[in-house]
Scaffold this motif. Structure first.
Motif, PDB file in Angstrom:
ATOM      1  N   GLU A  44      32.819  46.102  49.042  1.00 42.68           N
ATOM      2  CA  GLU A  44      32.030  46.934  49.956  1.00 42.68           C
ATOM      3  C   GLU A  44      32.054  48.409  49.537  1.00 42.68           C
ATOM      4  OE1 GLU A  44      30.325  46.015  53.391  1.00 42.68           O
ATOM      5  OE2 GLU A  44      29.999  44.749  51.638  1.00 42.68           O
ATOM      6  N   ARG A  45      33.111  48.809  48.869  1.00 41.52           N
ATOM      7  CA  ARG A  45      33.201  50.202  48.420  1.00 41.52           C
ATOM      8  C   ARG A  45      32.442  50.455  47.114  1.00 41.52           C
ATOM      9  NH1 ARG A  45      38.636  49.329  50.010  1.00 41.52           N
ATOM     10  NH2 ARG A  45      39.281  49.144  47.816  1.00 41.52           N
ATOM     11  N   MET A  46      31.968  49.386  46.483  1.00 36.75           N
ATOM     12  CA  MET A  46      31.219  49.549  45.227  1.00 36.75           C
ATOM     13  C   MET A  46      29.852  50.169  45.538  1.00 36.75           C
ATOM     14  SD  MET A  46      33.266  48.348  42.862  1.00 36.75           S
ATOM     15  CE  MET A  46      32.345  47.847  41.426  1.00 36.75           C
ATOM     16  N   PRO A  47      29.231  50.849  44.567  1.00 40.95           N
ATOM     17  CA  PRO A  47      27.952  51.565  44.804  1.00 40.95           C
ATOM     18  C   PRO A  47      26.875  50.708  45.446  1.00 40.95           C
ATOM     19  CG  PRO A  47      28.804  52.057  42.617  1.00 40.95           C
ATOM     20  CD  PRO A  47      29.695  51.005  43.193  1.00 40.95           C
ATOM     21  N   GLU A  48      26.727  49.448  44.982  1.00 43.37           N
ATOM     22  CA  GLU A  48      25.683  48.579  45.527  1.00 43.37           C
ATOM     23  C   GLU A  48      26.262  47.324  46.154  1.00 43.37           C
ATOM     24  OE1 GLU A  48      22.267  48.109  42.794  1.00 43.37           O
ATOM     25  OE2 GLU A  48      23.273  49.628  41.555  1.00 43.37           O
ATOM     26  N   GLY A  49      27.523  47.385  46.546  1.00 43.60           N
ATOM     27  CA  GLY A  49      28.142  46.242  47.204  1.00 43.60           C
ATOM     28  C   GLY A  49      28.128  45.003  46.320  1.00 43.60           C
ATOM     29  N   TYR A  50      27.683  43.891  46.904  1.00 40.24           N
ATOM     30  CA  TYR A  50      27.654  42.626  46.167  1.00 40.24           C
ATOM     31  C   TYR A  50      26.586  42.608  45.076  1.00 40.24           C
ATOM     32  CZ  TYR A  50      30.982  40.510  49.372  1.00 40.24           C
ATOM     33  OH  TYR A  50      32.135  40.207  50.071  1.00 40.24           O
ATOM     34  N   ASP A  51      25.675  43.553  45.099  1.00 38.69           N
ATOM     35  CA  ASP A  51      24.625  43.639  44.073  1.00 38.69           C
ATOM     36  C   ASP A  51      24.986  44.622  42.960  1.00 38.69           C
ATOM     37  OD1 ASP A  51      22.855  41.801  45.339  1.00 38.69           O
ATOM     38  OD2 ASP A  51      22.332  43.361  46.789  1.00 38.69           O
ATOM     39  N   THR A  52      26.229  45.093  42.959  1.00 40.43           N
ATOM     40  CA  THR A  52      26.669  46.000  41.891  1.00 40.43           C
ATOM     41  C   THR A  52      26.705  45.248  40.559  1.00 40.43           C
ATOM     42  OG1 THR A  52      28.045  47.255  43.433  1.00 40.43           O
ATOM     43  CG2 THR A  52      28.538  47.484  41.073  1.00 40.43           C
ATOM     44  N   PRO A  53      26.038  45.785  39.538  1.00 39.67           N
ATOM     45  CA  PRO A  53      26.068  45.102  38.227  1.00 39.67           C
ATOM     46  C   PRO A  53      27.460  45.155  37.609  1.00 39.67           C
ATOM     47  CG  PRO A  53      24.264  46.709  38.355  1.00 39.67           C
ATOM     48  CD  PRO A  53      25.165  46.962  39.520  1.00 39.67           C
ATOM     49  N   VAL A  54      27.856  44.068  36.993  1.00 41.30           N
ATOM     50  CA  VAL A  54      29.115  44.003  36.257  1.00 41.30           C
ATOM     51  C   VAL A  54      28.766  44.029  34.780  1.00 41.30           C
ATOM     52  CG1 VAL A  54      31.165  42.617  35.760  1.00 41.30           C
ATOM     53  CG2 VAL A  54      30.229  42.667  38.073  1.00 41.30           C
ATOM     54  N   SER A  55      29.348  44.976  34.048  1.00 45.63           N
ATOM     55  CA  SER A  55      29.046  45.073  32.623  1.00 45.63           C
ATOM     56  C   SER A  55      29.708  43.928  31.881  1.00 45.63           C
ATOM     57  CB  SER A  55      29.541  46.407  32.061  1.00 45.63           C
ATOM     58  OG  SER A  55      30.951  46.496  32.162  1.00 45.63           O
ATOM     59  N   GLU A  56      29.398  43.823  30.581  1.00 48.17           N
ATOM     60  CA  GLU A  56      29.943  42.749  29.765  1.00 48.17           C
ATOM     61  C   GLU A  56      31.468  42.732  29.849  1.00 48.17           C
ATOM     62  OE1 GLU A  56      29.877  41.237  25.106  1.00 48.17           O
ATOM     63  OE2 GLU A  56      28.826  43.041  25.707  1.00 48.17           O
ATOM     64  N   ALA A  57      32.007  41.551  30.170  1.00 48.24           N
ATOM     65  CA  ALA A  57      33.456  41.337  30.320  1.00 48.24           C
ATOM     66  C   ALA A  57      34.051  42.136  31.477  1.00 48.24           C
ATOM     67  CB  ALA A  57      34.199  41.676  29.021  1.00 48.24           C
ATOM     68  N   GLY A  58      33.205  42.662  32.354  1.00 45.10           N
ATOM     69  CA  GLY A  58      33.701  43.369  33.532  1.00 45.10           C
ATOM     70  C   GLY A  58      34.380  44.674  33.220  1.00 45.10           C
ATOM     71  N   GLY A  59      33.835  45.422  32.267  1.00 45.40           N
ATOM     72  CA  GLY A  59      34.466  46.667  31.835  1.00 45.40           C
ATOM     73  C   GLY A  59      34.433  47.782  32.853  1.00 45.40           C
ATOM     74  N   ASN A  60      33.571  47.669  33.880  1.00 47.62           N
ATOM     75  CA  ASN A  60      33.457  48.761  34.853  1.00 47.62           C
ATOM     76  C   ASN A  60      34.287  48.524  36.119  1.00 47.62           C
ATOM     77  OD1 ASN A  60      31.784  46.627  35.547  1.00 47.62           O
ATOM     78  ND2 ASN A  60      30.272  47.918  36.573  1.00 47.62           N
ATOM     79  N   ILE A  61      35.138  47.495  36.135  1.00 51.97           N
ATOM     80  CA  ILE A  61      36.044  47.289  37.266  1.00 51.97           C
ATOM     81  C   ILE A  61      37.441  47.011  36.713  1.00 51.97           C
ATOM     82  CG2 ILE A  61      34.283  46.458  38.857  1.00 51.97           C
ATOM     83  CD1 ILE A  61      35.120  43.639  38.278  1.00 51.97           C
ATOM     84  N   SER A  62      38.452  47.175  37.572  1.00 49.24           N
ATOM     85  CA  SER A  62      39.836  47.049  37.114  1.00 49.24           C
ATOM     86  C   SER A  62      40.202  45.590  36.861  1.00 49.24           C
ATOM     87  CB  SER A  62      40.789  47.632  38.156  1.00 49.24           C
ATOM     88  OG  SER A  62      40.862  46.775  39.286  1.00 49.24           O
ATOM     89  N   GLN A  63      41.322  45.400  36.136  1.00 53.16           N
ATOM     90  CA  GLN A  63      41.784  44.052  35.820  1.00 53.16           C
ATOM     91  C   GLN A  63      42.121  43.285  37.096  1.00 53.16           C
ATOM     92  OE1 GLN A  63      41.792  42.666  32.839  1.00 53.16           O
ATOM     93  NE2 GLN A  63      42.605  40.725  33.575  1.00 53.16           N
ATOM     94  N   GLY A  64      42.777  43.970  38.039  1.00 50.74           N
ATOM     95  CA  GLY A  64      43.127  43.305  39.305  1.00 50.74           C
ATOM     96  C   GLY A  64      41.895  42.884  40.083  1.00 50.74           C
ATOM     97  N   GLN A  65      40.871  43.744  40.114  1.00 53.08           N
ATOM     98  CA  GLN A  65      39.627  43.415  40.818  1.00 53.08           C
ATOM     99  C   GLN A  65      38.932  42.235  40.149  1.00 53.08           C
ATOM    100  OE1 GLN A  65      37.778  47.285  40.605  1.00 53.08           O
ATOM    101  NE2 GLN A  65      38.440  47.856  42.674  1.00 53.08           N
ATOM    102  N   LYS A  66      38.978  42.186  38.823  1.00 52.42           N
ATOM    103  CA  LYS A  66      38.371  41.049  38.116  1.00 52.42           C
ATOM    104  C   LYS A  66      39.061  39.748  38.517  1.00 52.42           C
ATOM    105  CE  LYS A  66      38.535  42.865  33.871  1.00 52.42           C
ATOM    106  NZ  LYS A  66      38.377  42.925  32.395  1.00 52.42           N
ATOM    107  N   GLN A  67      40.396  39.816  38.652  1.00 52.75           N
ATOM    108  CA  GLN A  67      41.113  38.600  39.006  1.00 52.75           C
ATOM    109  C   GLN A  67      40.796  38.167  40.432  1.00 52.75           C
ATOM    110  OE1 GLN A  67      45.275  38.744  37.942  1.00 52.75           O
ATOM    111  NE2 GLN A  67      45.033  36.716  37.057  1.00 52.75           N
ATOM    112  N   LEU A  68      40.613  39.133  41.331  1.00 58.52           N
ATOM    113  CA  LEU A  68      40.226  38.797  42.703  1.00 58.52           C
ATOM    114  C   LEU A  68      38.863  38.104  42.723  1.00 58.52           C
ATOM    115  CD1 LEU A  68      41.350  42.004  44.632  1.00 58.52           C
ATOM    116  CD2 LEU A  68      42.361  39.730  44.793  1.00 58.52           C
TER     117      LEU A  68
END
Length: 586
Positions: free
Chosen positions: A466-490
């Protein structure tokens, strides 16, 4: 001999790919014939025109006008025929390239993980992308130049024969020298282009590895070593590319020299015959034009040899990938395991497996899991914990013995249905390019937004999404480079929460999550695992205290099993592992 046979097989494979588009090839040949015929007819008109203006003050303007009109019509039709021929060639080339790329990618999906694990990923990517592009370039040039070239050579000889037999014989006698020279050089450059393609795959693999692991490279100050490794491969690529290009480039100037001899022979013999009145000046001009047109295809074809040899070498590498042995085929009557059938019973009977015949790993492994049991697998690194997961999911097949799910040997059920009934969260997270919602719904693309949000809430991922810029529609870059490792695991946990299959595999699934979130996730896992058979691979033994059974592995064998308290009381290998983590005496 083997190389020659290999080359021949590559050519035959290429022809097999082209065969479905024979009608476009036929059309291209028709347009090539029209184009060449009219191109060869143009010198006839030129010769006729010259004969009408040969004398001083003796220009037949009335005769020139219709010749000029015919010449304009010939030029217009020739241009249209060449455009249509190139259109056909382009369609054939790009259809063939699409087909071979589809074949390569589909086969890649069928290859066993043993192949993927045992080869450099960059080299595999190079075969599917770079080598196919190289093949495309050579094939397109080959069609465009070879078609018109061969037709031009044959057509020119026929036209020259109708004018003068003696001069034509001069051309025919000198021609084999050009053919021999081109063939001699081409045969010797093929292996050089093979080496070039192989080295190009190495450098692609290294760059792919460096880009994907740049943080690790920088963390260990490995930049200089990486640069040295890159320089070494790049140097080899430069050397083999220069060698291949140098030797192949000898073809064009050599054939041009031979073709110059052809032109000189035609000019001298034609001039002598013209002086004796055997042909007119216009016919000699026509003949010289034909000599140019006759030799031009040899120059063009020799120029294409470089690209074509490169293309065939690249095609051979793609065919090597396509010919790799696929994973063991499923039985004709393979069972489709449904969630209703998958009651959670899992049995391993006398299972033996090793990644390499020289290095035994698992031998005579027996295990029987009842429905709904939570099974923890612990042990030192390399003891076979992850290997058991690979065997359960049938990423690898056992060497001997049998694994059964719901009393059905997994060899006799479809891989897709088996894997669909497992939910898997690994220590190594993976996200695809797309939105956060797309990643959570990876296993259930038809899931509603409400179901996706509920899964995220269960995984304690909703608040950060919910805190992401576009919520559930926030784009995830290749391999999830724009979010933390813990967030990727969640997000990976939420992905499994959404599917909730009958059986679960959790391979150190909370390794990248902070302690407070881990407590909440463990509660969510407890809810998710209720009534489901669960396999938990754990390094942190604090996460498996509530397991129904703990399997302690060492050197591919289960050396202890029981509940947490029981194993501690035995003061065996498990107790040593536990104490080493918590620094306490039990």
């Amino acid at each position: 001999m083997k190389k020659k046979k290999g080359n021949r097989e590559t050519y035959l494979r290429i022809f097999e790919l082209i065969k479905p588009y024979w009608y476009l090839i036929a059309l291209s040949l028709v347009f090539a014939l029209v184009s060449v015929a009219l191109t060869l007819y143009a010198p006839v008109l030129t010769g006729q025109g010259i004969d009408l203006i040969i004398g001083k003050g003796n220009v037949d303007f009335d005769g020139l006008v219709p010749i000029l009109i015919r010449f304009a019509i010939v030029v217009g039709i020739t241009a249209a025929a060449q455009w249509l021929m190139n259109l056909c060639n382009n369609r054939v080339t790009y259809h063939v390239i699409k087909d071979i790329r589809v074949q390569a990618f589909n086969h890649l999906e069928e290859l066993p993980l043993k192949y993927i694990d045992g080869h450099q990923h960059g080299d595999i990517i190079s075969r599917v992308v770079t080598d196919v592009d190289q093949f495309s370039d050579g094939l397109l040039l080959g069609f465009s130049q070879i078609f018109t070239g061969v037709v031009t050579i044959l057509g020119t000889l026929i036209f020259m024969l109708t004018i003068n037999l003696s001069i034509t014989l001069v051309v025919v006698i000198i021609t084999p020298v050009s053919l021999f020279t081109a063939g001699f050089i081409a045969k010797r450059t093929f292996s050089m282009f093979q080496e070039q393609s192989k080295t190009r795959g190495e450098i692609t693999s290294l760059v792919n590895e460096m880009v994907g692991n740049q943080k690790t490279v920088k963390a260990f100050s490995h930049e200089e070593e990486a640069q040295e490794q890159f320089d070494e491969i790049n140097e080899r690529l430069r050397d083999c590319s220069l060698r291949a290009t140098f030797f192949s480039s000898l073809t064009n100037p050599t054939t041009r020299f031979v073709n110059g001899l052809v032109y000189t022979g035609v000019a001298l013999s034609g001039a002598l015959i013209a002086l004796r009145g055997g042909i007119t000046v216009g016919q000699l001009t026509c003949f010289l034009s034909y000599a140019n047109q006759y030799t031009k295809p040899f120059n063009e074809i020799s120029g294409v040899v470089t690209e074509f040899q490169n293309a065939v070498a690249s095609a051979a590498r793609v065919f090597e990938l396509i010919d790799e042995e696929p994973q063991v085929a499923e039985d004709a009557g393979a069972v489709v395991l449904t969630p209703q059938m998958a009651d959670g019973r899992v049995e391993l009977e006398n299972v033996a497996f090793s990644y390499s015949p020289d290095t035994p790993l698992i031998d005579s492994l027996n295990l029987s899991i009842r429905p709904g049991e939570r099974v923890a697998i612990v042990g030192p690194t390399g003891c076979g914990k992850t290997t058991i997961i690979n065997l359960l999911m049938r990423f690898y097949d056992v060497d001997s013995g049998e694994i059964r799910v719901a009393d059905i040997p997994i060899r006799h059920m479809t891989r897709d249905s088996l894997r669909t009934n497992y939910g898997m969260v690994l220590q190594e997270t993976w996200l695809k390019s797309g939105t956060i919602a797309d990643n959570i719904a990876y296993g259930r693309p038809d899931a509603s937004r409400e179901e996706i949000i509920e899964a995220a809430r269960s995984a304690h991922a909703h608040s950060f999404i919910e805190r992401m810029p576009e919520g559930y529609d926030t784009p995830v870059s290749e391999a999830g480079g724009n979010i933390s490792q813990g967030q990727k695991q969640l997000l990976c946990i939420a992905r499994v929460m959404l599917c909730l299959p009958p059986m679960l595999i959790l391979d150190e699934a909370t390794s990248s999550i902070d302690t407070m979130t881990e407590v909440r996730i463990q509660k969510a896992f407890a809810k998710m695992m209720k009534g489901r058979t669960s396999f938990i691979v754990a390094h942190r033994l604090s996460t498996i205290r509530e397991a129904d059974i703990i399997l302690v592995m060492k050197d591919g064998h289960i050396i202890e099993q029981g509940r947490h308290e029981e194993l501690l009381e035995r003061k065996g290998f498990y107790a040593q592992l536990y104490n080493s983590q918590f620094q306490q005496t039990v």
